[in-house]
Design a protein around this motif. Structure first.
Motif, PDB file in Angstrom:
ATOM      1  N   PHE A 174      -0.594  16.018   3.445  1.00 36.79           N
ATOM      2  CA  PHE A 174       0.689  15.400   3.779  1.00 36.79           C
ATOM      3  C   PHE A 174       1.723  15.839   2.766  1.00 36.79           C
ATOM      4  N   ASP A 175       2.868  16.318   3.246  1.00 34.92           N
ATOM      5  CA  ASP A 175       3.960  16.759   2.394  1.00 34.92           C
ATOM      6  C   ASP A 175       5.071  15.707   2.448  1.00 34.92           C
ATOM      7  N   PRO A 176       5.232  14.887   1.396  1.00 36.38           N
ATOM      8  CA  PRO A 176       6.277  13.850   1.417  1.00 36.38           C
ATOM      9  C   PRO A 176       7.674  14.433   1.536  1.00 36.38           C
ATOM     10  N   GLY A 177       7.869  15.657   1.042  1.00 32.47           N
ATOM     11  CA  GLY A 177       9.190  16.261   1.091  1.00 32.47           C
ATOM     12  C   GLY A 177       9.649  16.586   2.502  1.00 32.47           C
ATOM     13  N   THR A 178       8.741  17.049   3.333  1.00 30.69           N
ATOM     14  CA  THR A 178       9.090  17.426   4.711  1.00 30.69           C
ATOM     15  C   THR A 178       8.660  16.381   5.729  1.00 30.69           C
ATOM     16  N   GLY A 179       7.758  15.461   5.334  1.00 32.24           N
ATOM     17  CA  GLY A 179       7.250  14.464   6.273  1.00 32.24           C
ATOM     18  C   GLY A 179       6.202  15.009   7.221  1.00 32.24           C
ATOM     19  N   ILE A 180       5.658  16.196   6.928  1.00 31.82           N
ATOM     20  CA  ILE A 180       4.678  16.825   7.816  1.00 31.82           C
ATOM     21  C   ILE A 180       3.269  16.383   7.425  1.00 31.82           C
ATOM     22  N   LEU A 181       2.538  15.863   8.400  1.00 30.04           N
ATOM     23  CA  LEU A 181       1.144  15.457   8.208  1.00 30.04           C
ATOM     24  C   LEU A 181       0.272  16.414   9.011  1.00 30.04           C
ATOM     25  N   THR A 234       6.477  14.433  11.326  1.00 31.57           N
ATOM     26  CA  THR A 234       5.878  15.452  12.186  1.00 31.57           C
ATOM     27  C   THR A 234       4.367  15.444  11.985  1.00 31.57           C
ATOM     28  N   VAL A 235       3.636  15.470  13.090  1.00 33.49           N
ATOM     29  CA  VAL A 235       2.172  15.540  13.036  1.00 33.49           C
ATOM     30  C   VAL A 235       1.736  16.891  13.586  1.00 33.49           C
ATOM     31  N   GLU A 236       1.068  17.665  12.756  1.00 33.63           N
ATOM     32  CA  GLU A 236       0.496  18.939  13.179  1.00 33.63           C
ATOM     33  C   GLU A 236      -0.996  18.727  13.366  1.00 33.63           C
ATOM     34  N   LEU A 237      -1.430  18.809  14.618  1.00 34.35           N
ATOM     35  CA  LEU A 237      -2.806  18.450  14.968  1.00 34.35           C
ATOM     36  C   LEU A 237      -3.588  19.707  15.316  1.00 34.35           C
ATOM     37  N   GLU A 238      -4.663  19.935  14.579  1.00 31.01           N
ATOM     38  CA  GLU A 238      -5.524  21.080  14.830  1.00 31.01           C
ATOM     39  C   GLU A 238      -6.717  20.664  15.675  1.00 31.01           C
ATOM     40  N   ALA A 239      -7.212  21.611  16.465  1.00 29.90           N
ATOM     41  CA  ALA A 239      -8.392  21.353  17.284  1.00 29.90           C
ATOM     42  C   ALA A 239      -9.620  21.216  16.379  1.00 29.90           C
ATOM     43  N   TYR A 296       0.835  -1.201   0.000  1.00 28.78           N
ATOM     44  CA  TYR A 296       0.000   0.000   0.000  1.00 28.78           C
ATOM     45  C   TYR A 296       0.869   1.251   0.000  1.00 28.78           C
ATOM     46  N   ASP A 297       0.384   2.300  -0.669  1.00 27.85           N
ATOM     47  CA  ASP A 297       1.127   3.558  -0.687  1.00 27.85           C
ATOM     48  C   ASP A 297       0.966   4.281   0.650  1.00 27.85           C
ATOM     49  N   VAL A 298       1.726   5.361   0.823  1.00 25.77           N
ATOM     50  CA  VAL A 298       1.750   6.037   2.115  1.00 25.77           C
ATOM     51  C   VAL A 298       0.389   6.630   2.464  1.00 25.77           C
ATOM     52  N   THR A 299      -0.366   7.104   1.472  1.00 26.00           N
ATOM     53  CA  THR A 299      -1.678   7.688   1.748  1.00 26.00           C
ATOM     54  C   THR A 299      -2.615   6.643   2.344  1.00 26.00           C
ATOM     55  N   THR A 300      -2.600   5.442   1.774  1.00 27.36           N
ATOM     56  CA  THR A 300      -3.447   4.364   2.284  1.00 27.36           C
ATOM     57  C   THR A 300      -3.014   3.962   3.685  1.00 27.36           C
ATOM     58  N   ARG A 301      -1.703   3.883   3.905  1.00 30.25           N
ATOM     59  CA  ARG A 301      -1.206   3.474   5.222  1.00 30.25           C
ATOM     60  C   ARG A 301      -1.490   4.525   6.291  1.00 30.25           C
ATOM     61  N   ILE A 302      -1.500   5.789   5.916  1.00 34.25           N
ATOM     62  CA  ILE A 302      -1.888   6.839   6.863  1.00 34.25           C
ATOM     63  C   ILE A 302      -3.339   6.652   7.277  1.00 34.25           C
ATOM     64  N   ARG A 303      -4.206   6.366   6.293  1.00 32.65           N
ATOM     65  CA  ARG A 303      -5.622   6.138   6.622  1.00 32.65           C
ATOM     66  C   ARG A 303      -5.783   4.938   7.543  1.00 32.65           C
ATOM     67  N   GLN A 304      -5.021   3.860   7.279  1.00 35.44           N
ATOM     68  CA  GLN A 304      -5.104   2.677   8.126  1.00 35.44           C
ATOM     69  C   GLN A 304      -4.638   2.984   9.544  1.00 35.44           C
ATOM     70  N   ALA A 305      -3.572   3.755   9.675  1.00 29.43           N
ATOM     71  CA  ALA A 305      -3.063   4.102  10.999  1.00 29.43           C
ATOM     72  C   ALA A 305      -4.085   4.921  11.777  1.00 29.43           C
TER      73      ALA A 305
END
Length: 204
Positions: free
Chosen positions: A133-140, A178-183, A110-119
């Motif tokens: 999600f920015d693959p270049g910086t790893g920021i979600l 990096t995970v940036e989580l908004e309220a 599975y690609d990274v987008t699918t694996r993010i959804r699974q996680a």
């Protein structure tokens, strides 16, 4: 962050940290030859069992694809080129430890987008919407959904939403650094309902 799989075995993330700690201790001794030999040993072992995992994944998918062609005349039973794993490989992907190893060796189908959804689906107490999600910086970038994070007192809710989500992503999507989580967005106030009662009998 939880780095142990559900079965109690160390996760790929935890094992990687232990290897780095041992290599750092060797480097601290000042013996460069020993440090270089240890790094070469780690690379050799990684290459060896990575090749074995790749062979196992290929054989599982090839066997399923051949079986599908034999029974139906087509290759729709999973396997190479079908866009989905064979049933046997799918069972392995459901195992957290195996899935982590496949991700580590870039063998996960599975690609990274699918694996993010699974996680994120594995953290039902903290539902979140993917904003980008920015693959270049790893920021979600995520936004928590309103009504999530119920305190049922179970182990998964003992962690904060950030910790729980990061722990799930560490196994299935290590590309996320990096995970940036908004309220959650505030809910719109509910309209006030006016109750109109019936007029008393005889009233004018």
């Amino acid at each position: 962050m939880n780095t142990v799989t559900q079965g109690g075995a160390p996760s790929a993330e935890q094992t990687g940290r232990r290897v780095e700690e041992v290599l750092d201790r060797l480097a601290a001794t000042g013996d460069r030859a020993a440090g270089a030999a240890a790094e070469e040993l780690v690379r050799a072992l990684m290459d060896f069992y990575g090749a074995g995992l790749a062979r196992a994944v290929a054989l599982l998918d090839e066997g399923a694809d051949a079986g599908a062609r034999t029974s139906t005349g087509t290759g729709t039973g999973g396997g190479p080129g079908t866009g989905r794993p064979s049933p046997a490989l799918a069972r392995l992907l459901d195992d957290e430890l195996v899935a982590g190893l496949l991700v580590l060796h870039d063998l996960h189908p599975y690609d990274v987008t699918t694996r993010i959804r699974q996680a994120l689906a594995a953290v039902p107490d903290h539902p979140a919407e993917v904003l980008g999600f920015d693959p270049g910086t790893g920021i979600l970038r995520l936004r928590l959904e309103a009504g999530g994070g119920g305190g049922c007192g179970c182990a998964s809710t003992a962690q904060s939403p950030q910790q729980s989500i990061e722990a799930a992503l560490a196994c299935l999507a290590p590309e996320v650094t990096t995970v940036e989580l908004e309220a959650p967005e505030p809910r719109a106030p509910e309209p006030v309902l006016l109750q109109i009662g019936a007029r008393p009998a005889g009233a004018r």
